[in-house]
Design a protein around this motif. Structure first.
Motif, PDB file in Angstrom:
ATOM      1  N   VAL A 342       0.855  -1.200   0.000  1.00 47.64           N
ATOM      2  CA  VAL A 342       0.000   0.000   0.000  1.00 47.64           C
ATOM      3  C   VAL A 342       0.887   1.245   0.000  1.00 47.64           C
ATOM      4  CG1 VAL A 342      -0.222   0.004   2.524  1.00 47.64           C
ATOM      5  CG2 VAL A 342      -1.934   1.136   1.150  1.00 47.64           C
ATOM      6  N   THR A 857       2.088   1.614  16.191  1.00 47.72           N
ATOM      7  CA  THR A 857       1.885   2.054  14.810  1.00 47.72           C
ATOM      8  C   THR A 857       2.789   1.329  13.837  1.00 47.72           C
ATOM      9  OG1 THR A 857       1.817   3.988  13.375  1.00 47.72           O
ATOM     10  CG2 THR A 857       3.598   3.919  14.985  1.00 47.72           C
ATOM     11  N   GLU A 858       2.307   1.207  12.616  1.00 47.05           N
ATOM     12  CA  GLU A 858       3.158   0.728  11.550  1.00 47.05           C
ATOM     13  C   GLU A 858       3.577   1.910  10.679  1.00 47.05           C
ATOM     14  OE1 GLU A 858       3.732  -2.883  11.252  1.00 47.05           O
ATOM     15  OE2 GLU A 858       5.410  -1.903  10.267  1.00 47.05           O
ATOM     16  N   SER A 859       2.619   2.718  10.284  1.00 49.46           N
ATOM     17  CA  SER A 859       2.957   3.791   9.350  1.00 49.46           C
ATOM     18  C   SER A 859       2.662   5.172   9.911  1.00 49.46           C
ATOM     19  CB  SER A 859       2.248   3.574   8.018  1.00 49.46           C
ATOM     20  OG  SER A 859       0.866   3.422   8.210  1.00 49.46           O
ATOM     21  N   GLY A 860       2.392   5.292  11.189  1.00 50.03           N
ATOM     22  CA  GLY A 860       2.372   6.616  11.789  1.00 50.03           C
ATOM     23  C   GLY A 860       1.009   7.171  12.146  1.00 50.03           C
ATOM     24  N   ASN A 861      -0.083   6.563  11.638  1.00 50.06           N
ATOM     25  CA  ASN A 861      -1.392   7.138  11.957  1.00 50.06           C
ATOM     26  C   ASN A 861      -1.656   7.121  13.460  1.00 50.06           C
ATOM     27  OD1 ASN A 861      -1.796   7.401   9.276  1.00 50.06           O
ATOM     28  ND2 ASN A 861      -3.096   5.607   9.073  1.00 50.06           N
ATOM     29  N   ALA A 862      -1.349   6.003  14.085  1.00 52.12           N
ATOM     30  CA  ALA A 862      -1.642   5.878  15.514  1.00 52.12           C
ATOM     31  C   ALA A 862      -0.827   6.890  16.310  1.00 52.12           C
ATOM     32  CB  ALA A 862      -1.355   4.454  15.990  1.00 52.12           C
ATOM     33  N   SER A 903      -2.880   0.290  15.772  1.00 50.64           N
ATOM     34  CA  SER A 903      -3.385  -0.090  14.451  1.00 50.64           C
ATOM     35  C   SER A 903      -3.252  -1.599  14.242  1.00 50.64           C
ATOM     36  CB  SER A 903      -2.640   0.674  13.364  1.00 50.64           C
ATOM     37  OG  SER A 903      -1.326   0.188  13.251  1.00 50.64           O
ATOM     38  N   THR A 904      -3.681  -2.040  13.072  1.00 51.02           N
ATOM     39  CA  THR A 904      -3.609  -3.449  12.690  1.00 51.02           C
ATOM     40  C   THR A 904      -2.786  -3.556  11.421  1.00 51.02           C
ATOM     41  OG1 THR A 904      -5.793  -3.836  13.602  1.00 51.02           O
ATOM     42  CG2 THR A 904      -4.991  -5.451  12.045  1.00 51.02           C
ATOM     43  N   GLY A 906      -0.514  -6.595   8.669  1.00 46.17           N
ATOM     44  CA  GLY A 906      -0.538  -7.976   8.209  1.00 46.17           C
ATOM     45  C   GLY A 906      -1.985  -8.360   7.990  1.00 46.17           C
ATOM     46  N   GLY A 908      -4.628  -8.971  10.360  1.00 43.76           N
ATOM     47  CA  GLY A 908      -5.133  -9.053  11.726  1.00 43.76           C
ATOM     48  C   GLY A 908      -4.039  -9.136  12.768  1.00 43.76           C
ATOM     49  N   ASP A 940      -8.963  -0.964   8.963  1.00 42.02           N
ATOM     50  CA  ASP A 940      -9.583  -0.690   7.676  1.00 42.02           C
ATOM     51  C   ASP A 940     -10.674  -1.744   7.513  1.00 42.02           C
ATOM     52  OD1 ASP A 940     -10.279  -0.671   4.983  1.00 42.02           O
ATOM     53  OD2 ASP A 940      -8.290   0.041   4.387  1.00 42.02           O
ATOM     54  N   THR A 946     -10.594  -9.112   9.781  1.00 43.56           N
ATOM     55  CA  THR A 946      -9.641  -8.774  10.838  1.00 43.56           C
ATOM     56  C   THR A 946      -9.692  -7.295  11.191  1.00 43.56           C
ATOM     57  OG1 THR A 946      -7.952  -8.371   9.170  1.00 43.56           O
ATOM     58  CG2 THR A 946      -8.017 -10.566  10.131  1.00 43.56           C
ATOM     59  N   SER A 948      -9.514  -4.070  12.724  1.00 50.11           N
ATOM     60  CA  SER A 948      -9.103  -3.513  14.007  1.00 50.11           C
ATOM     61  C   SER A 948      -8.626  -4.578  15.008  1.00 50.11           C
ATOM     62  CB  SER A 948     -10.293  -2.747  14.590  1.00 50.11           C
ATOM     63  OG  SER A 948      -9.930  -1.892  15.579  1.00 50.11           O
TER      64      SER A 948
HETATM   65  C1  LIG Z   1      -0.263  -4.183   4.830  1.00 48.30           C
HETATM   66  C2  LIG Z   1      -1.422  -3.708   5.628  1.00 48.30           C
HETATM   67  C3  LIG Z   1      -2.226  -4.624   6.264  1.00 48.30           C
HETATM   68  C4  LIG Z   1      -3.335  -4.200   7.010  1.00 48.30           C
HETATM   69  N1  LIG Z   1      -4.119  -5.123   7.606  1.00 48.30           N
HETATM   70  C5  LIG Z   1      -5.201  -4.720   8.299  1.00 48.30           C
HETATM   71  C6  LIG Z   1      -6.046  -5.683   8.925  1.00 48.30           C
HETATM   72  O1  LIG Z   1      -5.818  -6.874   8.887  1.00 48.30           O
HETATM   73  N2  LIG Z   1      -7.134  -5.233   9.590  1.00 48.30           N
HETATM   74  C7  LIG Z   1      -7.421  -3.904   9.679  1.00 48.30           C
HETATM   75  O2  LIG Z   1      -8.420  -3.557  10.293  1.00 48.30           O
HETATM   76  N3  LIG Z   1      -6.637  -2.967   9.102  1.00 48.30           N
HETATM   77  C8  LIG Z   1      -5.543  -3.344   8.405  1.00 48.30           C
HETATM   78  N4  LIG Z   1      -4.754  -2.402   7.821  1.00 48.30           N
HETATM   79  C9  LIG Z   1      -5.136  -0.974   7.903  1.00 48.30           C
HETATM   80  C10 LIG Z   1      -4.348  -0.194   8.958  1.00 48.30           C
HETATM   81  O3  LIG Z   1      -4.560  -0.680  10.252  1.00 48.30           O
HETATM   82  C11 LIG Z   1      -4.802   1.261   8.872  1.00 48.30           C
HETATM   83  O4  LIG Z   1      -4.406   1.768   7.631  1.00 48.30           O
HETATM   84  C12 LIG Z   1      -4.259   2.127   9.996  1.00 48.30           C
HETATM   85  O5  LIG Z   1      -4.792   3.427   9.869  1.00 48.30           O
HETATM   86  C13 LIG Z   1      -2.749   2.190   9.983  1.00 48.30           C
HETATM   87  O6  LIG Z   1      -2.307   2.871  11.133  1.00 48.30           O
HETATM   88  P1  LIG Z   1      -0.760   3.069  11.457  1.00 48.30           P
HETATM   89  O7  LIG Z   1      -0.260   4.048  10.432  1.00 48.30           O
HETATM   90  O8  LIG Z   1      -0.728   3.650  12.820  1.00 48.30           O
HETATM   91  O9  LIG Z   1      -0.078   1.772  11.378  1.00 48.30           O
HETATM   92  C14 LIG Z   1      -3.636  -2.822   7.093  1.00 48.30           C
HETATM   93  C15 LIG Z   1      -2.796  -1.894   6.465  1.00 48.30           C
HETATM   94  C16 LIG Z   1      -1.701  -2.325   5.748  1.00 48.30           C
HETATM   95  C17 LIG Z   1      -0.833  -1.309   5.089  1.00 48.30           C
END
Ligand SMILES: Cc1cc2nc3c(=O)[nH]c(=O)nc-3n(C[C@H](O)[C@H](O)[C@H](O)COP(=O)(O)O)c2cc1C
Ligand code: HEM
Length: 1005
Positions: A342, A857-862, A903-904, A906, A908, A940, A946, A948
């Motif tokens: 993504v 967080t993975e990508s910063g939203n949290a 965040s989530t 992979g 879930g 998402d 999965t 949240s």
């Molecule tokens: C590779 C990938 C996998 C994801 N898998 C899930 C998921 O399994 N369930 C879910 O609810 N959201 C999923 N998401 C959505 C993220 O949780 C969502 O975009 C969130 O705002 C990211 O927050 P972060 O930037 O704090 O990590 C996924 C996003 C990515 C990029």
């Protein structure tokens, strides 16, 4: 059953380039997976099939053999699968995170917009909006983000185009290769020089940050490949998004007006433009093993073209998908892709296009228009965008006057409302969650508004008080927010006033500038089967109201009879699960609830078995897995599951797992047994005077369940008192000046939290109607009403509230008064009210609650959400923000309230860096019984299985250590179009009210 791929030999590349949409319409209609000889690939065209490839990199690999992209740019992260892909992606992330975009890059983009807009203006009308503005603007932005201080934006444009051309050089044109190779070498040269320079001159750029990433040093050839890929992917796409969005508005004047009137935001324009015409129209994947996609066999090694342009126009997802419509229902588009690849630059693109570029163009070029004699052109299918976009304008405005207000990607919670500051009078009929959220949103959107909220009951809060289960006090805590609202001088409550009784609509309309009907839906939907109206068949609404002490259910004539030894509950939604939990839970286990024990004991005294029957299999059922998991843990309740013997259930599905956990839960010496029936359709209820059995058709034939009563939990509908047809006024506007909110607006769907978002939209709509003069101001409001001698005011409600809390039985938070006359007597009593400016006697319990806001967080939203929550608390509060990636369970201090934002990732799973924290919690099991916490999950919703889940994993681990969660479980859907920080801010307010902390300072957005 699977079939070989149909062959679409009628598709040609020139046709695709000119206009791919009719071709894609046909391919989708024919199943969505085709072998297309002209392209030499299987094209994947439906939303579901595309999404399936995006979430399964094991089968659909990005690492394509003989990839032209690898030849043109080197082997970047975009052509790798996990685990190799992940560390490279992670190294790129810090510079592109939303918080960094907000703090660092947005002002850079603003400066660049000024510069290139001035150059466009200097060229004069007839200039090309893409060539003369969008392209240099996007190139200069990317140059600065990357940190190429030794080259020009023109170099970036040349590199980007030639590298992309080489990536698409299927014709093997030697000139294209040689231009690509020249750029390849130029990038490497410039990069080497800059790597040396940044070593001594650190700044915020990507190259600089790469040099400083701890723990991971990327080999130089990977840095080179990833930089080239980012040049190829980070320039043309924002350029094209900007060009297409501008073209869309210039060719759809009615849509443009919506934005200019403030009824749609630039963010919405950006997302709708990306959905309508995705800049990356197609990308490739390769099948790693024989598989079946959308019923079509794909052999190992098959090369796929993932057609985003097509998936984003799937008619099964969007109504009238070919239309550009900024007011359409928001569904997650795929323009940034969804899986592990993504787009990392999505926040950058959003800021440069939606926050800066579009508002600058439309705000500063007065009368911006197309040039009829030099028409715009669009083309492309792998990448699609404007080929030319000549524009004219009449004059220019200063930068201070953008046409609409909501432009920030992370709108500051305290963003000042725009110019509309008149003081309209607004009546809201119905003081349930929809009505109260509407009053709250109107108050925020129109700070000078005078608002009067009416309810036919002597008490406010509707479903929060009478619909939410008595043992879910966290959800009920939203009432504390509403209490605050009514402490405001300009918001008044009038209970015991019925629309059509003491007040009629005509009087309201002549007295108030705007009237909002939020009276909800009360009547239980009746199942269309014989026997549905037999005595002993009760709707879940009625039962819940009874258990919640609703006066209408306790006036003698209507009282629900004891349920008997065996009860059948029909329905598998959250309401059904609530009913089951409330009926089966042990009395002692209801500690802290406001359940009416006398009522409940009478209903369930003989109860031994509850059958819960639904048509669907677990993964299609409507309950939230969280509520089912809660049931699995109840002491004294045994569970049996039927109907799954022959069913094929998807692996890893959260609902399926929750049901399996039920079946596996053991309860020795159970008082009650709950039997779950999946895949059973109701056929009839039998009985003479009263229901005696419920009959269903199941996967293996009919089933007859003997029972003493039936509870149907199959929805709600209008009754004779409902003033409008529910769902008939989708925008909320019945006509200017008259509006519908809540279930009256949308039909019986949506949670209490959903009402909050809807209320905000409605308030914006009312404000837009006022701004454009469709609704006038000046009506007298409450002063124009006839006297309402029987009305209960807010102090009346506070007396009822106080009486009920003072009378609470041991272990209960209140004892509800269930007789209407007694409610009125309590309201009129002389019970002295405690002096408080925040509405509740216990408000000062934690005047300065120390808080820890922990994010995962993975990508910063949290992280951004966590920072926003901290900001809302203001400087005076003892709050700290910590990253779960570096925290240990030992850092959790029981004397600090923990706010978890996670965040989530992979499928879930938790964000990678947060996993060790959870593993340590599970392994060390610290005693956290003194810790209280609240959870906000980011996810998402398109990950249906999965959604949240990551936050839930931490939640479960904390609960396993004895910590106690309080307040509503907050969630944000990244695909839903709502800003995470704003949703979290609203949620946070409710949580703070629940724990008795003072109101956050920035809550007034
Ligand atoms: C590779 C990938 C996998 C994801 N898998 C899930 C998921 O399994 N369930 C879910 O609810 N959201 C999923 N998401 C959505 C993220 O949780 C969502 O975009 C969130 O705002 C990211 O927050 P972060 O930037 O704090 O990590 C996924 C996003 C990515 C990029
Ligand atoms: C509106 C503008 C943009 C769109 C529509 C877009 C779209 C996409 C898509 C569809 C992908 C996945 C492709 C695939 O899986 O094969 C992607 C990946 C990527 N994008 Fe964007 N992009 C945009 C802007 C940007 C910007 C501005 C940058 C950088 C500053 C950027 C950097 C990246 C990177 C690095 C990846 C690879 C991520 C990975 O492999 O993990 N993008 N983008």
């Amino acid at each position: 059953m699977s079939r070989p791929a149909p062959v679409a030999d009628w598709v040609t590349i020139p046709d695709l380039y000119r206009d791919p949409f009719p071709i894609y319409d046909r391919l989708r209609a024919e199943g969505g997976v085709h072998w297309v000889p002209a392209v030499g690939r299987y094209l994947i065209t439906t939303y579901d099939a595309v999404h399936a490839t995006e979430v399964d990199q094991g089968t659909f690999s990005a690492n394509e053999e003989g990839s032209l992209q690898i030849r043109a740019m080197g082997h970047s992260m975009l052509r790798r699968d996990d685990p190799e892909h992940y560390p490279e992606r992670k190294a790129w992330q810090p510079v592109l995170r939303p918080g960094v975009v907000k703090r660092t890059w947005t002002s850079v983009f603003e400066r660049n917009a000024d510069r290139y807009l001035a150059e466009l203006v200097a060229k004069g009308p007839g200039a090309d909006l893409v060539r003369d503005f969008a392209a240099p603007f996007a190139a200069e932005n990317l140059r600065e983000v990357l940190g190429f201080h030794n080259v020009t934006q023109q170099d970036l444009q040349r590199w980007s185009q030639t590298l992309i051309d080489a990536t698409g050089n299927y014709a093997d044109d030697p000139d294209v290769w040689s231009r690509g190779e020249r750029s390849f070498d130029e990038v490497d040269l410039a990069l080497d020089e800059m790597l040396r320079w940044h070593a001594d001159h650190p700044d915020h750029s990507l190259i600089s940050t790469l040099l400083r990433t701890p723990d991971y040093e990327m080999p130089i050839e990977k840095v080179r490949a990833n930089v080239k890929m980012t040049i190829g992917g980070g320039l043309n796409e924002p350029r094209d998004a900007l060009g297409v969005a501008a073209w869309a508005l210039l060719t759809h004047p009615e849509q443009r007006r919506l934005v200019e009137d403030g009824r749609a935001s630039w963010q919405t324009v950006f997302d709708e433009a990306l959905r309508w015409i995705a800049p990356i129209g197609l990308y490739s994947r390769q099948v790693t093993r024989d598989t079946v996609l959308a019923g079509v066999r794909l052999p190992a090694g098959a090369r796929l073209g993932i057609c985003i342009l097509s998936a984003n126009r799937d008619e099964r997802v969007w109504a009238d998908p070919a239309a550009f419509d900024v007011q359409r229902e928001v569904k997650p588009h795929l323009a940034f892709s969804k899986g592990v690849h993504v787009c990392l630059g999505a926040w950058i693109a959003r800021a440069e296009v939606a926050t800066v570029g579009l508002p600058a163009l439309f705000g500063r070029l007065e009368g911006l228009d197309l040039v009829p004699e030099d028409p715009a052109e669009i083309g492309g299918w792998v990448f699609r965008g404007m080929l030319k976009l000549p524009v004219s304008w009449r004059g220019t405005r200063s930068s201070a006057a953008p046409p609409a207000s909501t432009a920030s990607p992370v709108p500051a919670a305290t963003a000042a409302p725009g110019p509309a500051r008149r003081g309209p009078s607004v009546a809201v009929v119905g003081a349930g969650p929809a009505g109260c959220f509407t009053a709250q949103a109107v108050r925020r959107t129109l700070p000078a508004a005078r608002i009067d909220v009416f309810d036919r009951l002597p008490v406010p809060y509707g479903l929060v008080r009478y619909g939410v289960a008595a043992d879910h006090q966290g959800t009920k805590a939203v009432a504390r927010q509403f209490d605050r609202l009514f402490h405001d001088e300009e918001v008044r409550f009038h209970g015991n006033v019925t629309l059509g009784g003491e007040l009629d609509l005509a009087t309201l309309r002549s007295s108030f500038d705007a009237v909002v009907l939020a009276t909800g839906l009360h009547e239980d939907e009746v199942l269309a089967v014989p026997g549905a109206r037999l005595a002993g068949v009760t709707g879940s609404g009625r039962l819940t109201r009874t258990l919640n002490g609703h006066p209408d259910e306790h006036d003698g004539a209507r009282t629900v009879e004891p349920l008997g030894a065996e009860v059948v509950v029909v329905g598998h939604g959250n309401v059904a699960v609530d009913v089951v939990r409330l009926l089966t839970r042990d009395r002692a286990d209801l500690h802290g609830s406001d359940v009416d024990d006398a009522v409940r004991d009478r209903l369930v005294e003989d109860l031994r078995v509850v059958h819960v029957v639904g048509r669907s299999l677990p993964h299609r059922a409507r309950f939230d897995p969280v509520v089912l998991r809660e049931l699995a843990d109840l002491p004294g309740v045994a569970h049996v599951v039927h109907g799954l013997e022959d069913a094929e259930l998807p692996a890893g599905d959260a609902r399926v797992e929750a049901v399996r956990a039920l079946a596996a839960s053991t309860s020795t010496g159970a008082r009650v047994r709950v039997e779950w029936w999946f895949g059973f359709t109701p056929e009839r209820f039998e009985g003479t005077a009263r229901v005696e059995a419920a009959c269903f058709r199941g996967p293996r034939g009919p089933v007859r369940l003997a029972c003493g009563s039936v509870v149907t939990a199959v929805g709600f509908r209008a009754d004779g008192t409902t003033p409008l047809v529910p769902g008939a006024h989708g925008t909320g506007r019945v006509e200017p000046g008259l509006y519908a909110a809540g279930w009256l607006r949308s039909g019986p769907r949506g949670t209490i939290a959903d009402q909050r978002a809807d209320a905000r939209d409605l308030a914006a709509l009312i404000r837009a109607d006022l701004d454009r003069g469709a609704v006038g101001t000046g009506r007298p409001g409450r002063d124009g009403l006839p006297p309402l001698p029987g009305a209960v005011d807010f102090d009346g409600w506070r007396r009822i509230d106080l009486r009920e809390t003072l009378d609470a039985a041991p272990g209960r938070v209140r004892t509800k008064i269930r007789i209407r006359e007694e409610l009125l007597r309590a309201a009129r009593s002389d019970l002295p009210l405690p002096r408080t400016d925040a509405g509740r006697p216990d408000r000062s319990a934690a005047p300065d609650l120390p808080l820890t806001i922990a994010f995962g967080t993975e990508s910063g939203n949290a992280e951004l959400v966590a920072e926003e929550l901290r900001r809302r608390l203001g400087a005076g509060t003892a709050a700290e923000v910590v990253d779960l990636a570096t925290a240990t369970p030992g850092d959790l201090a029981p004397d600090r309230f923990l706010v978890l934002v996670c965040s989530t990732y992979g499928d879930g799973e938790l964000p990678t860096a947060v996993r060790p924290f959870r593993e340590r919690l599970l392994a060390e099991r610290p005693d956290l019984s003194a810790l209280r916490y609240a959870v906000f999950g980011l996810g998402d919703r398109s990950y249906t299985r999965t959604y949240s889940r990551g936050s839930e994993l931490i939640d479960e681990a904390l609960a396993g250590c004895g910590a106690v969660r309080v307040g509503e479980y907050g969630r944000h859907d990244a695909g839903g179009g709502e800003d995470a920080a704003r949703v979290a801010g609203d949620w946070f307010e409710g949580v703070l009210a629940e724990v008795g902390a003072p109101a956050p300072v920035g809550a007034g957005a």
